[in-house]
Design a protein around this motif. Structure first.
Motif, PDB file in Angstrom:
ATOM      1  N   LYS A   2       0.825  -1.201   0.000  1.00  0.00           N
ATOM      2  CA  LYS A   2       0.000   0.000   0.000  1.00  0.00           C
ATOM      3  C   LYS A   2       0.861   1.255   0.000  1.00  0.00           C
ATOM      4  CE  LYS A   2      -3.898   2.176   2.383  1.00  0.00           C
ATOM      5  NZ  LYS A   2      -4.848   2.071   3.523  1.00  0.00           N
ATOM      6  N   LYS A   3       1.921   1.249   0.816  1.00  0.00           N
ATOM      7  CA  LYS A   3       2.810   2.410   0.881  1.00  0.00           C
ATOM      8  C   LYS A   3       3.550   2.596  -0.439  1.00  0.00           C
ATOM      9  CE  LYS A   3       3.592   2.352   5.888  1.00  0.00           C
ATOM     10  NZ  LYS A   3       4.606   2.221   6.965  1.00  0.00           N
ATOM     11  N   SER A   4       3.938   1.485  -1.054  1.00  0.00           N
ATOM     12  CA  SER A   4       4.632   1.552  -2.331  1.00  0.00           C
ATOM     13  C   SER A   4       3.735   2.159  -3.404  1.00  0.00           C
ATOM     14  CB  SER A   4       5.087   0.160  -2.752  1.00  0.00           C
ATOM     15  OG  SER A   4       5.766   0.200  -3.995  1.00  0.00           O
ATOM     16  N   LEU A   5       2.478   1.712  -3.474  1.00  0.00           N
ATOM     17  CA  LEU A   5       1.529   2.255  -4.446  1.00  0.00           C
ATOM     18  C   LEU A   5       1.279   3.738  -4.190  1.00  0.00           C
ATOM     19  CD1 LEU A   5      -1.072  -0.658  -4.658  1.00  0.00           C
ATOM     20  CD2 LEU A   5       0.642  -0.026  -6.362  1.00  0.00           C
ATOM     21  N   SER A   6       1.248   4.115  -2.911  1.00  0.00           N
ATOM     22  CA  SER A   6       1.035   5.525  -2.562  1.00  0.00           C
ATOM     23  C   SER A   6       2.199   6.385  -3.052  1.00  0.00           C
ATOM     24  CB  SER A   6       0.879   5.667  -1.051  1.00  0.00           C
ATOM     25  OG  SER A   6       0.755   7.026  -0.680  1.00  0.00           O
ATOM     26  N   ARG A   7       3.430   5.885  -2.887  1.00  0.00           N
ATOM     27  CA  ARG A   7       4.598   6.638  -3.352  1.00  0.00           C
ATOM     28  C   ARG A   7       4.603   6.740  -4.876  1.00  0.00           C
ATOM     29  NH1 ARG A   7       7.320   3.991   1.156  1.00  0.00           N
ATOM     30  NH2 ARG A   7       7.856   2.212  -0.176  1.00  0.00           N
ATOM     31  N   TYR A   9       1.992   6.749  -6.810  1.00  0.00           N
ATOM     32  CA  TYR A   9       0.929   7.700  -7.138  1.00  0.00           C
ATOM     33  C   TYR A   9       1.397   9.144  -6.956  1.00  0.00           C
ATOM     34  CZ  TYR A   9      -3.447  10.314  -6.704  1.00  0.00           C
ATOM     35  OH  TYR A   9      -4.449  11.251  -6.836  1.00  0.00           O
ATOM     36  N   ILE A  10       2.066   9.408  -5.842  1.00  0.00           N
ATOM     37  CA  ILE A  10       2.555  10.770  -5.561  1.00  0.00           C
ATOM     38  C   ILE A  10       3.609  11.188  -6.588  1.00  0.00           C
ATOM     39  CG2 ILE A  10       3.854  12.183  -3.915  1.00  0.00           C
ATOM     40  CD1 ILE A  10       2.528  10.521  -1.682  1.00  0.00           C
ATOM     41  N   LYS A  13       1.959  11.908 -10.035  1.00  0.00           N
ATOM     42  CA  LYS A  13       1.322  13.236 -10.070  1.00  0.00           C
ATOM     43  C   LYS A  13       2.361  14.326 -10.250  1.00  0.00           C
ATOM     44  CE  LYS A  13      -1.177  13.926  -6.491  1.00  0.00           C
ATOM     45  NZ  LYS A  13      -2.194  14.515  -5.585  1.00  0.00           N
ATOM     46  N   GLU A  97       9.838   2.098  -8.023  1.00  0.00           N
ATOM     47  CA  GLU A  97       8.769   3.076  -7.825  1.00  0.00           C
ATOM     48  C   GLU A  97       9.028   4.330  -8.655  1.00  0.00           C
ATOM     49  OE1 GLU A  97       7.830   1.668  -3.225  1.00  0.00           O
ATOM     50  OE2 GLU A  97       8.804   3.597  -3.612  1.00  0.00           O
ATOM     51  N   SER A 101       6.611   5.307 -11.872  1.00  0.00           N
ATOM     52  CA  SER A 101       5.965   6.626 -11.823  1.00  0.00           C
ATOM     53  C   SER A 101       6.236   7.418 -13.098  1.00  0.00           C
ATOM     54  CB  SER A 101       6.450   7.418 -10.597  1.00  0.00           C
ATOM     55  OG  SER A 101       7.802   7.816 -10.732  1.00  0.00           O
TER      56      SER A 101
END
Length: 250
Positions: A2-7, A9-10, A13, A97, A101
């Motif tokens: 979850k943290k990896s996907l959040s990073r 995503y950030i 963006k 990551e 991204s």
């Protein structure tokens, strides 16, 4: 996870915002291939089937993707030359990551490109509007990953001054070795074999055959797809490894 996907995503963006800050590059990426599509159709489509819109539009879609390698490579090279990546290297973000991204931030451009080139092609020649064209647009996202991966790889190892000249090799490769501008039947067998094992012609064939119909499911679809995916995976893995080495060296 979850943290990896959040990073991811950030970071995605942030990369999209950086891309939008340079609208001239975006305009060039869209306008140059579109101009060639319209120009070559009206000059050559009565002379050879190579430039009929049902072949030209898919070819231009993949040709435009080769410009993406320059686009994403320059984005990474500029980030490397600034303090942005240096600051992120000390964070908990992983090399994959960063890579994903950058790749995800480019996909909207590829999607817009594909729709635009097929739409303009369909306005010129309405016969290309079909269900196959919709599948071709979707599959163009798959072929684009190869050029995105190459761009990331070049951006990882090259600086912003050299990225333009080196990435032009990829653009030239797609132009010359895809067979999109000329029939390959007159070439010698060695050259045809080389073109068939490299990803450039296979990526073009994949989109053209998806749009116009597949006669032989293996030779016309599965084999080109396997070859393109193989090159894509190798390019991504190499980019991740080299990016990780750069992170450790910092």
């Amino acid at each position: 996870m979850k943290k990896s996907l959040s990073r991811i995503y950030i970071l995605t963006k942030r990369n999209i915002k950086e891309i939008l800050r340079d609208p001239l590059s975006l305009i060039f990426t869209l306008a140059m291939p579109l101009f060639l599509e319209i120009l070559f159709y009206f000059i050559f489509h009565n002379l050879t089937s190579q430039f009929e819109m049902k072949y030209l539009a898919p070819g231009i879609v993949v040709f435009a993707e080769s410009f993406i390698s320059l686009f994403v490579g320059l984005l990474i090279a500029v980030d490397r030359s600034s303090s942005f990546l240096t600051r992120l290297y000390v964070s908990k973000a992983k090399s994959y990551e960063f890579i994903f991204s950058y790749a995800l931030s480019i996909l909207p451009i590829v999607f817009v490109q594909s729709i635009l080139f097929f739409l303009i092609g369909g306005i010129i020649d309405t016969s290309i509007f079909s269900l196959g064209m919709i599948f071709a647009v979707i599959l163009s996202l798959v072929t684009s990953f190869f050029f995105i991966a190459i761009g990331i790889l070049l951006g990882t190892v090259c600086n912003e001054k050299s990225i333009g000249g080196i990435s032009s090799i990829i653009i030239a490769g797609q132009s010359v070795l895809s067979g999109m501008w000329f029939p390959i039947e007159g070439l010698n067998k060695g050259m045809i074999t080389l073109m068939n094992i490299l990803p450039f012609r296979n990526a073009t064939m994949l989109i053209q055959n998806t749009m116009n119909g597949v006669n032989d499911i293996f030779n016309d679809f599965l084999l080109p797809l396997i070859i393109v995916l193989a090159y894509t995976i190798v390019a991504f893995l190499t980019a991740i490894i080299l990016f990780r080495m750069k992170m450790k060296s910092k």
